[in-house]
Every structure is written in C-alpha cells, then in structure tokens.
Design a protein around this motif. Structure first.
Motif, PDB file in Angstrom:
ATOM      1  N   GLU A 189       0.833  -1.205   0.000  1.00 47.26           N
ATOM      2  CA  GLU A 189       0.000   0.000   0.000  1.00 47.26           C
ATOM      3  C   GLU A 189       0.864   1.249   0.000  1.00 47.26           C
ATOM      4  OE1 GLU A 189      -2.865  -0.120   3.118  1.00 47.26           O
ATOM      5  OE2 GLU A 189      -3.710  -1.998   2.366  1.00 47.26           O
ATOM      6  N   TYR A 190       0.388   2.239  -0.732  1.00 45.91           N
ATOM      7  CA  TYR A 190       1.187   3.456  -0.907  1.00 45.91           C
ATOM      8  C   TYR A 190       0.244   4.602  -1.210  1.00 45.91           C
ATOM      9  CZ  TYR A 190       4.169   6.797  -3.418  1.00 45.91           C
ATOM     10  OH  TYR A 190       4.818   7.924  -3.842  1.00 45.91           O
ATOM     11  N   ARG A 191       0.585   5.770  -0.707  1.00 44.65           N
ATOM     12  CA  ARG A 191      -0.138   6.958  -1.168  1.00 44.65           C
ATOM     13  C   ARG A 191       0.772   8.184  -1.043  1.00 44.65           C
ATOM     14  NH1 ARG A 191      -5.202   7.408   2.900  1.00 44.65           N
ATOM     15  NH2 ARG A 191      -5.341   5.205   2.353  1.00 44.65           N
ATOM     16  N   ARG A 192       0.581   9.117  -1.921  1.00 47.41           N
ATOM     17  CA  ARG A 192       1.355  10.367  -1.876  1.00 47.41           C
ATOM     18  C   ARG A 192       0.406  11.522  -2.200  1.00 47.41           C
ATOM     19  NH1 ARG A 192       6.674  12.096  -1.992  1.00 47.41           N
ATOM     20  NH2 ARG A 192       7.501   9.986  -2.209  1.00 47.41           N
ATOM     21  N   LEU A 193       0.560  12.597  -1.431  1.00 50.17           N
ATOM     22  CA  LEU A 193      -0.253  13.797  -1.661  1.00 50.17           C
ATOM     23  C   LEU A 193       0.667  14.959  -2.016  1.00 50.17           C
ATOM     24  CD1 LEU A 193      -2.663  13.641   1.442  1.00 50.17           C
ATOM     25  CD2 LEU A 193      -2.995  12.653  -0.828  1.00 50.17           C
ATOM     26  N   TRP A 194       0.233  15.802  -2.941  1.00 46.81           N
ATOM     27  CA  TRP A 194       1.003  16.987  -3.330  1.00 46.81           C
ATOM     28  C   TRP A 194       0.228  18.238  -2.893  1.00 46.81           C
ATOM     29  CZ3 TRP A 194       1.176  12.490  -5.951  1.00 46.81           C
ATOM     30  CH2 TRP A 194       2.419  12.053  -6.434  1.00 46.81           C
ATOM     31  N   TRP A 195       0.951  19.165  -2.346  1.00 47.04           N
ATOM     32  CA  TRP A 195       0.340  20.380  -1.800  1.00 47.04           C
ATOM     33  C   TRP A 195       0.919  21.620  -2.469  1.00 47.04           C
ATOM     34  CZ3 TRP A 195      -3.110  19.979   2.323  1.00 47.04           C
ATOM     35  CH2 TRP A 195      -3.184  18.717   2.913  1.00 47.04           C
ATOM     36  N   GLN A 196       0.076  22.644  -2.590  1.00 45.96           N
ATOM     37  CA  GLN A 196       0.535  23.975  -2.958  1.00 45.96           C
ATOM     38  C   GLN A 196      -0.057  24.889  -1.905  1.00 45.96           C
ATOM     39  OE1 GLN A 196       1.625  24.658  -6.705  1.00 45.96           O
ATOM     40  NE2 GLN A 196       2.711  26.245  -5.582  1.00 45.96           N
ATOM     41  N   GLY A 197       0.784  25.467  -1.035  1.00 45.17           N
ATOM     42  CA  GLY A 197       0.247  26.209   0.097  1.00 45.17           C
ATOM     43  C   GLY A 197      -0.613  25.285   0.942  1.00 45.17           C
ATOM     44  N   ASP A 198      -1.865  25.725   1.212  1.00 45.80           N
ATOM     45  CA  ASP A 198      -2.771  24.910   2.023  1.00 45.80           C
ATOM     46  C   ASP A 198      -3.673  24.025   1.173  1.00 45.80           C
ATOM     47  OD1 ASP A 198      -1.856  26.138   4.229  1.00 45.80           O
ATOM     48  OD2 ASP A 198      -3.505  27.589   4.377  1.00 45.80           O
ATOM     49  N   CYS A 199      -3.491  24.068  -0.147  1.00 42.88           N
ATOM     50  CA  CYS A 199      -4.432  23.355  -1.022  1.00 42.88           C
ATOM     51  C   CYS A 199      -3.842  22.042  -1.520  1.00 42.88           C
ATOM     52  CB  CYS A 199      -4.809  24.222  -2.226  1.00 42.88           C
ATOM     53  SG  CYS A 199      -5.692  25.697  -1.743  1.00 42.88           S
ATOM     54  N   LEU A 200      -4.685  21.043  -1.553  1.00 39.63           N
ATOM     55  CA  LEU A 200      -4.261  19.750  -2.092  1.00 39.63           C
ATOM     56  C   LEU A 200      -4.320  19.827  -3.618  1.00 39.63           C
ATOM     57  CD1 LEU A 200      -3.455  16.921  -1.160  1.00 39.63           C
ATOM     58  CD2 LEU A 200      -5.857  16.245  -1.411  1.00 39.63           C
ATOM     59  N   GLN A 201      -3.224  19.470  -4.269  1.00 38.31           N
ATOM     60  CA  GLN A 201      -3.185  19.578  -5.734  1.00 38.31           C
ATOM     61  C   GLN A 201      -3.292  18.245  -6.441  1.00 38.31           C
ATOM     62  OE1 GLN A 201      -0.089  21.949  -7.457  1.00 38.31           O
ATOM     63  NE2 GLN A 201      -1.765  23.399  -7.649  1.00 38.31           N
ATOM     64  N   ALA A 202      -2.748  17.201  -5.828  1.00 35.79           N
ATOM     65  CA  ALA A 202      -2.754  15.903  -6.515  1.00 35.79           C
ATOM     66  C   ALA A 202      -2.652  14.799  -5.472  1.00 35.79           C
ATOM     67  CB  ALA A 202      -1.589  15.817  -7.495  1.00 35.79           C
ATOM     68  N   ALA A 203      -3.139  13.634  -5.846  1.00 30.68           N
ATOM     69  CA  ALA A 203      -3.051  12.469  -4.955  1.00 30.68           C
ATOM     70  C   ALA A 203      -2.878  11.224  -5.795  1.00 30.68           C
ATOM     71  CB  ALA A 203      -4.321  12.353  -4.117  1.00 30.68           C
ATOM     72  N   VAL A 204      -2.044  10.323  -5.305  1.00 29.40           N
ATOM     73  CA  VAL A 204      -1.849   9.032  -5.953  1.00 29.40           C
ATOM     74  C   VAL A 204      -1.995   7.975  -4.873  1.00 29.40           C
ATOM     75  CG1 VAL A 204       0.042   7.581  -6.765  1.00 29.40           C
ATOM     76  CG2 VAL A 204      -0.451   9.719  -7.934  1.00 29.40           C
ATOM     77  N   MET A 205      -2.731   6.920  -5.182  1.00 30.89           N
ATOM     78  CA  MET A 205      -2.913   5.848  -4.183  1.00 30.89           C
ATOM     79  C   MET A 205      -2.732   4.505  -4.859  1.00 30.89           C
ATOM     80  SD  MET A 205      -6.432   7.249  -2.534  1.00 30.89           S
ATOM     81  CE  MET A 205      -6.325   6.523  -0.920  1.00 30.89           C
ATOM     82  N   PHE A 206      -2.159   3.575  -4.119  1.00 26.28           N
ATOM     83  CA  PHE A 206      -2.054   2.202  -4.600  1.00 26.28           C
ATOM     84  C   PHE A 206      -2.414   1.279  -3.450  1.00 26.28           C
ATOM     85  CE2 PHE A 206      -0.310  -1.830  -5.644  1.00 26.28           C
ATOM     86  CZ  PHE A 206      -0.571  -1.934  -6.996  1.00 26.28           C
ATOM     87  N   GLY A 207      -3.218   0.273  -3.728  1.00 25.89           N
ATOM     88  CA  GLY A 207      -3.587  -0.682  -2.682  1.00 25.89           C
ATOM     89  C   GLY A 207      -4.939  -0.337  -2.083  1.00 25.89           C
ATOM     90  N   ASP A 208      -4.914   0.322  -0.924  1.00 24.56           N
ATOM     91  CA  ASP A 208      -6.163   0.727  -0.280  1.00 24.56           C
ATOM     92  C   ASP A 208      -6.561   2.110  -0.817  1.00 24.56           C
ATOM     93  OD1 ASP A 208      -8.121   1.666   1.352  1.00 24.56           O
ATOM     94  OD2 ASP A 208      -7.030   1.402   3.236  1.00 24.56           O
ATOM     95  N   VAL A 209      -7.655   2.163  -1.558  1.00 30.46           N
ATOM     96  CA  VAL A 209      -8.059   3.450  -2.163  1.00 30.46           C
ATOM     97  C   VAL A 209      -9.381   3.956  -1.559  1.00 30.46           C
ATOM     98  CG1 VAL A 209      -6.819   3.027  -4.318  1.00 30.46           C
ATOM     99  CG2 VAL A 209      -9.189   2.288  -4.125  1.00 30.46           C
ATOM    100  N   ASP A 210      -9.676   3.474  -0.355  1.00 31.47           N
ATOM    101  CA  ASP A 210     -10.969   3.842   0.252  1.00 31.47           C
ATOM    102  C   ASP A 210     -11.123   5.347   0.463  1.00 31.47           C
ATOM    103  OD1 ASP A 210     -11.675   1.267   0.252  1.00 31.47           O
ATOM    104  OD2 ASP A 210     -11.495   0.922   2.424  1.00 31.47           O
ATOM    105  N   ASP A 211     -10.001   6.058   0.706  1.00 25.15           N
ATOM    106  CA  ASP A 211     -10.099   7.498   0.962  1.00 25.15           C
ATOM    107  C   ASP A 211     -10.064   8.336  -0.320  1.00 25.15           C
ATOM    108  OD1 ASP A 211     -10.133   7.057   3.710  1.00 25.15           O
ATOM    109  OD2 ASP A 211      -7.944   7.003   3.813  1.00 25.15           O
ATOM    110  N   SER A 212     -10.115   7.689  -1.479  1.00 20.08           N
ATOM    111  CA  SER A 212      -9.922   8.449  -2.721  1.00 20.08           C
ATOM    112  C   SER A 212     -10.982   9.537  -2.898  1.00 20.08           C
ATOM    113  CB  SER A 212      -9.905   7.511  -3.930  1.00 20.08           C
ATOM    114  OG  SER A 212     -11.109   6.784  -3.986  1.00 20.08           O
ATOM    115  N   GLY A 213     -12.215   9.270  -2.448  1.00 19.13           N
ATOM    116  CA  GLY A 213     -13.285  10.258  -2.611  1.00 19.13           C
ATOM    117  C   GLY A 213     -12.981  11.550  -1.861  1.00 19.13           C
TER     118      GLY A 213
END
Ligand SMILES: Cc1cc2nc3c(=O)[nH]c(=O)nc-3n(C[C@H](O)[C@H](O)[C@H](O)COP(=O)(O)OP(=O)(O)OC[C@H]3O[C@@H](n4cnc5c(N)ncnc54)[C@H](O)[C@@H]3O)c2cc1C
Length: 431
Positions: free
Chosen positions: A379-403
């Motif tokens: 399982e893996y996930r990475r989040l990208w931020w710009q300031g306080d805003c979420l810009q991108a997300a990648v998930m592998f394995g458990d993707v339950d939080d994708s929404g």
C-alpha cells in the motif's frame, strides 16, 4: 400554421451521441426530427466495458446504452453500419457509403477517435490490432480461443504495446484468459502519466506477480512476420530482443476522427475547435466528445463528454426555438473538470487525481509532497500540496479514501486538517 420540426442529424453513434440523445429526450422531448448515423454495426454502446468484456468479467448484453424500443419510442431514425463519407454544408446534406443522403437543419459531429498505431515496419500484418470497438474485442476473443476455436490456432503469447490505462487493462484481461502477456512501454514505469515512480513500482510488482512481464523504457523497432509473410510472429525491440507472439494489441493513444470536419473546412486543430457551448466555426454545426476540443482541451474520458451532452442538448433546444443566433447567455457552458483515473482491473486498486507531471515529480518549486507506504501490505499513497491546497493524490492498494482527496482537489479550497492527518486518516506514522 404547423411548423415542421427542425431536422437534427447526428453523425457518429458512440457514447457521446448516445448520451446526447438521452439528454434531448429529457430536456427537449419531441422538439426535433432526429436521425443518427453510425459507422459501427451496433447502436451506441458502453465502450468502457470492452476491457471487462475482454477479461471475461462482463457480458456483451450489458453494453447497449439504449434498447431498440427506446429509439423507436423517441422517434429517432437510427442508421448503423453506414459511415458518412461527405458533408455538403451549403445544401446541408450528408452522404453515406451506401449512397443514402440525409438532410439537416442542425448537424452534430460525434465521430470520436481512432486508436493510434505506431508507424513501424510490419504494422499491417495480421494479428496486430487495437481495442477500440466491440468488433475489435470480439476479434481478439476469437483469436485467444474464448469462443470455441481449435486449440492449435489459439494465441498463446501476446504483446501489448503501451503501458497506460488501456494497455494495462488489456494485458490483465489477456493474462486472465490464459495468454502469456508482455507489456512494452516507452517510459520508466506503468501509467507514468498518472502515477509517480514509486506508485509505478508497486503497480509493476503487481503485474509481475500476475506473471505479466513489463518492459520499461523500451523502443519498438519492427514487427516480424510468420514464414508466409502474412501474420505477426514477434516484435523486435531497439536493444535487439525479439518478443515472439501471435497477437499484438496496440494501446498507444488515440487520434480524433476529424476527416469529415477537415473536408468541410471547419476549424480543426488536433480536434474540431468548438466553444464552451459546443459550436463549431460554422453556423448550425456542433461537435462533442473525443472529436472536439475546447480551448485546447481534448477528451478521452466520458465524464466531461457527458457534461458536454447536457450543455449541447440545451443549446440545440435554444437554437431550435430562437434560430441559430439565439442568445446563450443563460445556458451554462461546459467547464473544465479535474478527472481522477482508476484502473478497471479486478484486485488492482489504483487512484490518481490532480496535476502531476509525467515524471511524477512536482509541477512547481512551491509544490511539496508527503508519502506513506506499507511495503508488506503493498500500500502506498502520496499527496502533493501547494500552500494549504491539495493539488494531486496518488494511491495504490487501499483506495478507500480516494473520494476525500478527489473532492479536496476539485474544490481547491484550503484544507483544515494537517498534511499528516489527511495523508493517513487512520493515524499511522508516515515514513
Ligand atoms: C477499451 C476502452 C476502455 C475505456 N475505459 C474508459 C473508462 O474506464 N473511463 C472513461 O471515462 N473512458 C473510458 N474509455 C474512453 C471512452 O470510451 C471514450 O471517451 C468515449 O467512448 C468517447 O465517446 P465518443 O462518442 O466521443 O467516441 P466513440 O465512443 O468512439 O464514438 C464515435 C463513433 O463515431 C463513429 N464514426 C466515426 N466516423 C464516422 C463517420 N464518418 N460516420 C459515421 N460514424 C462515424 C465511430 O465508428 C464510433 O462508433 C475507454 C475506451 C476504450 C476503447
């Protein structure tokens, strides 16, 4: 006095046309004298299901978007298996391959895309195919022996060229059907447009666990023929390796089908130029779906195309009621969406949303990222931020939080939670 209904002609009968007809039936029932012309022998069907169909996880009976009786009930004249070969925009007539002529007052082009092919030596050999239409899928299924073919003629080894979403779905489907499959990809990891390199490693490991060989950074050189020169026998790579196979699926992208539009002198860049109300450069001619582009944005997923269908149904209604110069100021235009990607392969959960570049690295110096991984669990996930805003997300394995990530990226609003808490709502320590 009784006014005849405006004649609406839709050329191309794929997912965009099927959805547009549905929107018209909801928003403007009975307003048009509607005809639709398709080149494929079937009425509009769910192209997305071709991958599960090939994997043996879906059934052809689930594909049609509407039944024959629905078209009859809507008074829609359906013409299939007869491509339009010429459009005369002065007399407003479309001519088809069978010699039929169809007149229009309003024309919609919904001709979609063609699967791209690499211009390699031997590319026209039998056994080198794409997966774009139901006919393509049925031809592949016949070759891999899922429809009662003699055992000797069965395809046992396949090469998929292209390790993007469609290529991987096709490869997993073939392997599922007992065909030994190799994926050849020209970048460093699978789905490199949607995943960073680390998520790509997890995905590559999953392919390997399914006995799918994945060759990264590969260069395709030429196709090799069987002794009779008719069929494909292998693909030779730039480093000299020969991958023996009886079937090649090309999954190297799409090219918008714009030949009619070019012939008609519509404004075309890579696809047909339309505005946010789907109007082309000519009065009374509209386009939607993969054959069009809006401010340079092209389309390869159905979500934005379905939004276009909703907008266009309203625009057509307005033009029918008030003429081609009707004011559209109160018609909501098409707006760009942020589109997440998911892989339709049973047991492989991959999610990607937002903007990350093809190397999987940050897109600007002020962007920062945080990752969490559990190698044992895959399982893996990475989040990208710009300031306080979420810009991108990648998930592998458990993707339950994708929404959660999907809506935060879409809303572009400052996130209240700390990056660590958001990265791992279950509270595990990020590494
Ligand atoms: C295997 C596969 C899996 C996919 N999976 C997903 C997914 O998971 N999620 C997602 O969002 N999208 C997915 N897509 C993409 C999605 O299917 C397309 O974005 C969508 O079908 C585009 O709709 P369209 O109507 O613009 O084009 P199409 O559906 O391609 O329809 C265009 C139609 O026009 C016809 N045509 C072309 N020229 C003429 C002519 N001159 N006369 C008459 N007819 C003509 C074509 O034959 C075709 O039937 C997938 C696509 C494929 C192939």
């Amino acid at each position: 006095m009784h006014r005849p209904k405006p004649r609406l002609l839709i050329v191309g009968f794929g997912m965009a046309a099927g959805r547009l007809l549905q929107e018209i039936s909801l928003q403007a029932p009975g307003l048009f004298d509607t005809s639709v012309i398709g080149e494929e022998s079937q009425s509009a069907y769910n192209r997305i299901l071709l991958s599960p169909l090939l994997a043996g996880e879906s059934d052809a009976s689930l594909l049609p978007l509407h039944s024959a009786s629905w078209y009859r009930s809507q008074d829609i004249a359906v013409h299939t298996g007869d491509p339009v070969i010429a459009l005369d925009t002065d007399s407003r007539v479309a001519s088809t391959a069978s010699g039929a002529c169809h007149k229009w007052d309003m024309l919609v082009l919904a001709t979609g895309s063609r699967a791209a092919r690499l211009p390699l030596p031997g590319v026209d050999l039998s056994g080198i195919v794409s997966l774009r239409t139901l006919d393509d899928a049925e031809a592949v299924m016949a070759r891999i022996g899922s429809t009662g073919q003699a055992d000797d003629d069965r395809v046992r080894r396949a090469v998929v060229v292209g390790g993007g979403v469609l290529g991987l779905e096709a490869a997993c489907a073939l392997q599922n059907r007992g065909v030994t499959t190799t994926v050849v990809h020209n970048a460093g990891w699978p789905m490199n447009r949607q995943l960073d390199s680390e998520a790509g490693e997890y995905l590559a490991a999953t392919l390997a666990a399914r006995n799918i060989r994945f060759i990264s950074d590969a260069q395709c050189k030429r196709f090799v023929a069987t002794a009779d020169g008719q069929s494909v026998a292998g693909l030779q790579l730039g480093d000299g390796e020969l991958l023996a196979c009886e079937l090649v699926i090309m999954a190297v992208g799409i090219a918008p089908e714009v030949s009619l539009a070019r012939q008609t002198n519509l404004s075309v860049a890579r696809a047909i130029n339309v505005d946010a109300w789907l109007r082309s450069s000519q009065h009374g001619v509209f386009a939607l779906g993969e054959c069009c582009e809006i401010d340079g944005e092209q389309f390869g997923l159905v979500a934005p195309i379905y939004q276009q269908a909703q907008v266009l149904a309203k625009v057509l209604q307005r033009c029918a009621e008030s003429g081609p110069d009707a004011s559209l100021t109160d018609v909501e235009p098409y707006t760009r969406q942020s589109l997440p990607t998911r892989l339709k392969v049973s047991g492989v959960h991959v999610f990607s949303a937002g903007t990350l570049d093809e190397t999987g690295h940050q897109t600007s110096p002020s962007q920062r990222s945080l990752a969490w991984r559990d190698k044992n669990a895959g399982e893996y996930r990475r989040l990208w931020w710009q300031g306080d805003c979420l810009q991108a997300a990648v998930m592998f394995g458990d993707v339950d939080d994708s929404g959660i990530y999907e809506s935060l990226i879409e809303n572009r609003a400052p996130v209240q939670a700390s990056p660590q808490a958001l990265l791992n709502p279950a509270g595990l320590v990020p590494q």
